[in-house]
Design an enzyme around this catalytic site. Sequence first.
Site, mmCIF file in Angstrom:
data_model
loop_
_atom_site.group_PDB
_atom_site.id
_atom_site.type_symbol
_atom_site.label_atom_id
_atom_site.label_comp_id
_atom_site.label_asym_id
_atom_site.label_seq_id
_atom_site.Cartn_x
_atom_site.Cartn_y
_atom_site.Cartn_z
ATOM 1 N N THR A 40 6.963 3.255 32.599
ATOM 2 C CA THR A 40 6.094 3.302 31.423
ATOM 3 C C THR A 40 5.850 4.738 30.984
ATOM 4 O OG1 THR A 40 3.774 2.998 30.806
ATOM 5 C CG2 THR A 40 4.227 3.075 33.132
ATOM 6 N N ASP A 41 5.485 4.906 29.710
ATOM 7 C CA ASP A 41 5.118 6.248 29.229
ATOM 8 C C ASP A 41 3.773 6.693 29.812
ATOM 9 O OD1 ASP A 41 3.457 4.523 27.784
ATOM 10 O OD2 ASP A 41 3.981 5.317 25.806
ATOM 11 N N GLU A 42 3.031 5.739 30.427
ATOM 12 C CA GLU A 42 1.687 6.090 30.907
ATOM 13 C C GLU A 42 1.729 7.058 32.093
ATOM 14 O OE1 GLU A 42 -1.171 2.873 30.879
ATOM 15 O OE2 GLU A 42 0.078 1.733 29.489
ATOM 16 N N TYR A 73 -3.155 2.190 37.621
ATOM 17 C CA TYR A 73 -1.880 1.590 37.196
ATOM 18 C C TYR A 73 -0.823 2.678 37.000
ATOM 19 C CZ TYR A 73 1.657 -0.042 33.861
ATOM 20 O OH TYR A 73 2.859 -0.304 33.228
ATOM 21 N N LYS A 104 2.709 3.473 39.113
ATOM 22 C CA LYS A 104 4.037 3.482 38.488
ATOM 23 C C LYS A 104 4.697 4.851 38.685
ATOM 24 C CE LYS A 104 5.841 0.728 36.288
ATOM 25 N NZ LYS A 104 6.758 -0.389 36.647
ATOM 26 N N LYS A 129 -3.710 -8.645 27.044
ATOM 27 C CA LYS A 129 -3.331 -7.347 26.463
ATOM 28 C C LYS A 129 -3.765 -7.323 24.997
ATOM 29 C CE LYS A 129 -1.121 -6.023 30.256
ATOM 30 N NZ LYS A 129 0.262 -6.078 30.591
ATOM 31 N N ASP A 155 -16.281 1.313 25.968
ATOM 32 C CA ASP A 155 -14.931 1.849 26.161
ATOM 33 C C ASP A 155 -14.454 1.657 27.601
ATOM 34 O OD1 ASP A 155 -12.587 3.010 25.411
ATOM 35 O OD2 ASP A 155 -13.423 4.969 24.915
HETATM 36 P P1 NAD Z 1 3.722 -8.640 33.244
HETATM 37 O O1 NAD Z 1 2.421 -8.375 33.942
HETATM 38 O O2 NAD Z 1 3.726 -9.506 32.032
HETATM 39 O O3 NAD Z 1 4.768 -9.289 34.277
HETATM 40 C C1 NAD Z 1 4.879 -8.840 35.592
HETATM 41 C C2 NAD Z 1 5.643 -9.908 36.379
HETATM 42 O O4 NAD Z 1 5.817 -9.431 37.726
HETATM 43 C C3 NAD Z 1 4.905 -11.252 36.474
HETATM 44 O O5 NAD Z 1 5.802 -12.308 36.195
HETATM 45 C C4 NAD Z 1 4.430 -11.304 37.921
HETATM 46 O O6 NAD Z 1 4.366 -12.628 38.432
HETATM 47 C C5 NAD Z 1 5.511 -10.485 38.616
HETATM 48 N N1 NAD Z 1 5.030 -9.907 39.887
HETATM 49 C C6 NAD Z 1 3.861 -9.243 40.104
HETATM 50 N N2 NAD Z 1 3.778 -8.896 41.399
HETATM 51 C C7 NAD Z 1 4.911 -9.335 42.006
HETATM 52 C C8 NAD Z 1 5.410 -9.258 43.328
HETATM 53 N N3 NAD Z 1 4.711 -8.660 44.302
HETATM 54 N N4 NAD Z 1 6.621 -9.795 43.598
HETATM 55 C C9 NAD Z 1 7.344 -10.412 42.626
HETATM 56 N N5 NAD Z 1 6.910 -10.518 41.349
HETATM 57 C C10 NAD Z 1 5.714 -9.982 41.041
HETATM 58 O O7 NAD Z 1 4.325 -7.207 32.939
HETATM 59 P P2 NAD Z 1 5.218 -6.715 31.703
HETATM 60 O O8 NAD Z 1 4.314 -6.302 30.611
HETATM 61 O O9 NAD Z 1 6.292 -7.690 31.456
HETATM 62 O O10 NAD Z 1 5.835 -5.382 32.327
HETATM 63 C C11 NAD Z 1 7.070 -5.415 33.047
HETATM 64 C C12 NAD Z 1 7.415 -4.015 33.501
HETATM 65 O O11 NAD Z 1 7.517 -3.149 32.373
HETATM 66 C C13 NAD Z 1 6.379 -3.396 34.420
HETATM 67 O O12 NAD Z 1 7.061 -2.665 35.405
HETATM 68 C C14 NAD Z 1 5.577 -2.464 33.514
HETATM 69 O O13 NAD Z 1 5.054 -1.380 34.234
HETATM 70 C C15 NAD Z 1 6.674 -2.022 32.553
HETATM 71 N N6 NAD Z 1 6.227 -1.629 31.205
HETATM 72 C C16 NAD Z 1 5.428 -2.492 30.482
HETATM 73 C C17 NAD Z 1 5.053 -2.126 29.188
HETATM 74 C C18 NAD Z 1 4.235 -3.056 28.328
HETATM 75 O O14 NAD Z 1 3.844 -2.670 27.216
HETATM 76 N N7 NAD Z 1 3.957 -4.285 28.744
HETATM 77 C C19 NAD Z 1 5.474 -0.894 28.657
HETATM 78 C C20 NAD Z 1 6.282 -0.057 29.437
HETATM 79 C C21 NAD Z 1 6.655 -0.440 30.707
HETATM 80 P P1 TYD Z 2 -3.419 -2.670 26.554
HETATM 81 O O1 TYD Z 2 -2.755 -3.754 25.778
HETATM 82 O O2 TYD Z 2 -4.276 -3.024 27.715
HETATM 83 O O3 TYD Z 2 -2.263 -1.634 26.957
HETATM 84 P P2 TYD Z 2 -2.383 -0.139 27.622
HETATM 85 O O4 TYD Z 2 -3.761 0.073 28.096
HETATM 86 O O5 TYD Z 2 -1.393 -0.222 28.734
HETATM 87 O O6 TYD Z 2 -1.988 0.806 26.527
HETATM 88 O O7 TYD Z 2 -4.302 -1.823 25.541
HETATM 89 C C1 TYD Z 2 -3.740 -1.217 24.399
HETATM 90 C C2 TYD Z 2 -4.838 -0.424 23.718
HETATM 91 O O8 TYD Z 2 -5.825 -1.341 23.192
HETATM 92 C C3 TYD Z 2 -5.576 0.488 24.661
HETATM 93 O O9 TYD Z 2 -5.936 1.673 23.938
HETATM 94 C C4 TYD Z 2 -6.831 -0.281 25.032
HETATM 95 C C5 TYD Z 2 -7.108 -1.065 23.776
HETATM 96 N N1 TYD Z 2 -7.756 -2.383 23.953
HETATM 97 C C6 TYD Z 2 -8.834 -2.753 23.137
HETATM 98 O O10 TYD Z 2 -9.291 -1.977 22.267
HETATM 99 N N2 TYD Z 2 -9.384 -3.996 23.299
HETATM 100 C C7 TYD Z 2 -8.932 -4.868 24.245
HETATM 101 O O11 TYD Z 2 -9.484 -5.987 24.375
HETATM 102 C C8 TYD Z 2 -7.818 -4.479 25.083
HETATM 103 C C9 TYD Z 2 -7.286 -5.404 26.138
HETATM 104 C C10 TYD Z 2 -7.271 -3.232 24.887
#
Ligand code: NAD
Ligand code: TYD
Length: 335
Positions: A123-125, A149, A153, A188, A271
């Site tokens: 992730t970019d985080e 988190y 990562k 999210k 916040d």
């Molecule tokens: P998600 O939370 O929707 O899915 C995570 C999946 O991993 C779930 O299906 C969960 O059951 C599985 N999991 C969790 N713990 C496990 C374990 N111990 N063993 C096996 N499976 C397990 O997450 P996502 O949003 O799909 O993100 C997927 C990946 O992409 C992550 O590595 C996250 O850090 C990365 N990522 C996400 C975003 C985003 O915006 N969602 C952006 C950049 C990177």
């Molecule tokens: P999120 O979807 O949790 O992703 P991340 O924290 O990994 O960027 O949140 C996206 C942005 O939205 C973040 O700035 C937090 C904000 N946010 C809200 O304002 N309200 C909400 O209910 C949630 C879940 C997030």
Amino acid sequence: MKLLVTGGSGFIGSNFIHYMLEAHPEHTVVNLDLLTYAGNPQNHAHLENNPNYRFVRGDIADAEVVNPLVKATDVVVHFAAESHVDRSILDPENFIRTNIVGTYTLLEAARTYGVKRFHHISTDEVFGALEPDDPPFNEETRYDPKSPYSASKASADHLVRAYAHTYGVPVTLSNCSNNYGPYHFPEKFIPLTITNLLESKKAPIYGDGQQVRDWLHVRDHCMAIDEILQRGRLGHTYCIGGGNQPTNYDIAVRIARTLGKDESWLEPVKDRPGHDRRYAIDFTKMNKDLQWQPTISLDMGLASTIQWYQQHTDWWQKVKSGAYQQYYALQYKQA
Ligand code: NAD
Ligand code: TYD
């Protein structure tokens, strides 16, 4: 090619499996997922009779489960993670176990049994937060994670690079910005806002709502990973982003207007502690080396995502009520 996808029952992993089986019908996919609260087999229910697809319910931190699966694969694409910042603030323990110990367990298997490629999804985080005028993150940006988190990562990213450097494991990494699209878990921001408004509930906006994320449609992320798997250079990292810089408030207003509602449906709430102000990605390397760029504009992507949630009320209502977990706990035994 035989792919082992971890976390393929979550948001991005399930979209990736759909995309890969469609784009490359010659590939086989094994999906290893623990089905935590974030994993939902409904996301891949239609693949159950596909001979090129197999689901294994298991923990990436359990070597007995991981070893035979890694031994039998060509490529690992590692998505599985605890992924929600707010949960990591409330209870970091699972983030350490899955994101760090789980990644270590997969890497150990990869070095023991050998794979053609281990692609790690990050992730970019991990880069921390930007001030309004700072240039976007790129592959050279110093790591500065701020939440449990992002710190977990970042630790996983360091382990992946260490296994490449020390043991010669053939790795690639990608650091992507915030994704949105179908099957996004409604805790999210974007899916929570959409589904709350569809239920005629207010949508919570943290703090002043002026935080900025670089939103990318999940399909563009999947296409980027596919390019990296095919042509990405081993040992390299690729930054992936959408080139978008809206504030959270902007996004919520767009969603509300599309659903025929006004700003009064957006509710400012307390916040998030340590809330990162801004993320942005410079995806020049992806563009120059792999000719990748986003294909779905934020306007188009948001409109189609809102439509998806309107057409899949059963999916998100079962997730929001928790019904999806009770049902699947009985149906899928853990390895
Ligand atoms: P998600 O939370 O929707 O899915 C995570 C999946 O991993 C779930 O299906 C969960 O059951 C599985 N999991 C969790 N713990 C496990 C374990 N111990 N063993 C096996 N499976 C397990 O997450 P996502 O949003 O799909 O993100 C997927 C990946 O992409 C992550 O590595 C996250 O850090 C990365 N990522 C996400 C975003 C985003 O915006 N969602 C952006 C950049 C990177
Ligand atoms: P999120 O979807 O949790 O992703 P991340 O924290 O990994 O960027 O949140 C996206 C942005 O939205 C973040 O700035 C937090 C904000 N946010 C809200 O304002 N309200 C909400 O209910 C949630 C879940 C997030």
